[in-house]
Enzyme design. Structure first.
Site, short mmCIF file in Angstrom:
data_model
loop_
_atom_site.label_atom_id
_atom_site.label_comp_id
_atom_site.label_asym_id
_atom_site.label_seq_id
_atom_site.Cartn_x
_atom_site.Cartn_y
_atom_site.Cartn_z
N LYS A 62 0.81 -1.22 0.00
CA LYS A 62 0.00 0.00 0.00
C LYS A 62 0.85 1.27 0.00
O LYS A 62 0.38 2.33 -0.41
CB LYS A 62 -0.95 0.01 1.19
N TYR A 275 -12.42 -14.58 3.22
CA TYR A 275 -11.42 -13.55 3.48
C TYR A 275 -10.95 -13.62 4.94
O TYR A 275 -11.75 -13.70 5.87
CB TYR A 275 -12.01 -12.16 3.22
N TYR A 301 -3.31 -12.19 2.91
CA TYR A 301 -3.04 -11.92 1.49
C TYR A 301 -1.87 -12.74 0.94
O TYR A 301 -2.06 -13.65 0.14
CB TYR A 301 -2.73 -10.43 1.29
#
Length: 347
Positions: A62, A275, A301
């Site tokens: 990010k 998730y 992730y």
């Protein structure tokens, strides 16, 4: 073709100076061989792009996006960043740190997206670091339109006299995706400078900005490197369409032509129960990378992406002569929020 200029080494280069940007990121990040993992799996030559080493707040993907997002916020004279994510969001942690870096406040919405977690889940790992960086937060139940929720809070803060800048979940819009257009540029430069070719790039795909930025970047640079996204949440077709939509918008921002849907590659076979819920393949990937290469993956992730790569090697998806590059998106701070499952997997 995007607005470009010619380098002395005859590589095409995208002009990023057209876009507001602030320096937050250690770059270029290293590309390292993974010889022990390659040998252990008996497959092709495996490499890793270390975007867990971007520097800000223990690193992660990010940070590349935030260079452009925070640059735009500063250009708009914002005094506060507002964003959203799941409770153990890597994006939220890096946004909170970026706000500190440029002297802004940060307010975040955390979605209780992962079911059946104990109370410690909401105070350890990334959440602890959010607090350390001074971010204020509020929780939301699972299933809401979190971007809409965060935009509504942004408007409330604006009415209170703040100058907030809203960042969507994962930093995934055309501005944020520029960070991974820039990463594509790094990979192209690496190939030109070293002569090293890659036949595949494998990565986790979630909020779409990283995946879309890479596809858009390689397309704008006319560089053929297929990007296989291993979904961490959504079914294949839904993820493909979401990535394709953002890819098109990012290419439009670059002034480049769009790409067909079949350019977007997604494998949804490693999502598991959903998730943020590690599957057995997720836990295996964490163990293997730690013990074969001394590299930490995260349970939400990067480990699902690596599980996909491991599965593809075992299934014979790659040619033995292939060079396969894995993009490490960071996030190992979340390991501490999953310690019970991790410890159980080691016995």
């Amino acid at each position: 073709m995007a607005d470009t200029e010619t380098l002395p080494r005859s590589a095409t280069r995208i002009n990023f100076d057209r876009f507001p940007r602030t320096s937050l990121c250690h770059q270029p990040t290293p590309i390292e061989a993974m010889p022990r993992l390659s040998e252990f799996l008996g497959g092709p030559s495996l490499f890793i792009k270390r975007d867990d080493c971007t520097g800000l707040a223990m690193g992660g993907n990010k940070t590349r996006k935030l260079e452009f997002l925070v640059g735009e916020a500063m250009n708009q004279k914002a005094d506060m960043l507002v964003t959203q994510g799941a409770v153990q969001s890597n994006h939220v942690r890096q946004t909170a740190a970026a706000a500190c870096k440029v002297g802004m406040k940060c307010h975040v919405l955390l979605e209780r997206r992962v079911p059946n977690r104990d109370a410690a889940y909401e105070v350890t790992g990334n959440v602890l670091l959010d607090a350390l960086f001074g971010a204020t937060h509020e929780f939301r139940p699972a299933g809401l339109d979190m971007n809409a929720e965060a935009e509504a809070v942004t408007e409330t803060l604006r009415a209170q006299g703040h100058r907030p800048y809203f960042i969507p979940g994962g930093g995934s819009n055309p501005t944020g995706a520029l960070g991974y257009v820039n990463c594509a540029q790094e990979i192209v430069d690496h190939s030109h400078d070293t002569g090293q070719r890659f036949d595949w790039l494998v990565m986790s795909t979630g909020s779409t900005g990283t995946h879309a930025g890479l596809v858009a970047g390689f397309a704008a640079l006319d560089f053929h490197l297929p990007v296989m996204g291993v979904s961490v949440r959504q079914p294949r077709e839904r993820q493909m369409n979401a990535v394709h939509g953002l890819t098109q918008k990012t290419l439009e921002k670059l002034g480049a032509a769009g790409v067909p849907l079949n350019r977007i590659l997604v494998d949804d076979g490693y999502v598991g129960e959903g998730y943020g819920i590690p599957a057995e393949s997720t836990l295996e990937a964490i163990r293997l990378l730690a013990r074969q290469e001394g590299i930490l993956l995260d349970p939400v992730y990067s480990a699902k992406g690596m599980a996909g790569l491991i599965g593809m090697v075992r299934q014979g998806f790659f040619k033995p002569s292939d060079n396969v590059l894995f993009l490490h998106t960071g996030g190992s701070t979340a390991l501490f929020a999953y310690q019970d499952q991790l410890l159980a997997s080691l016995t």
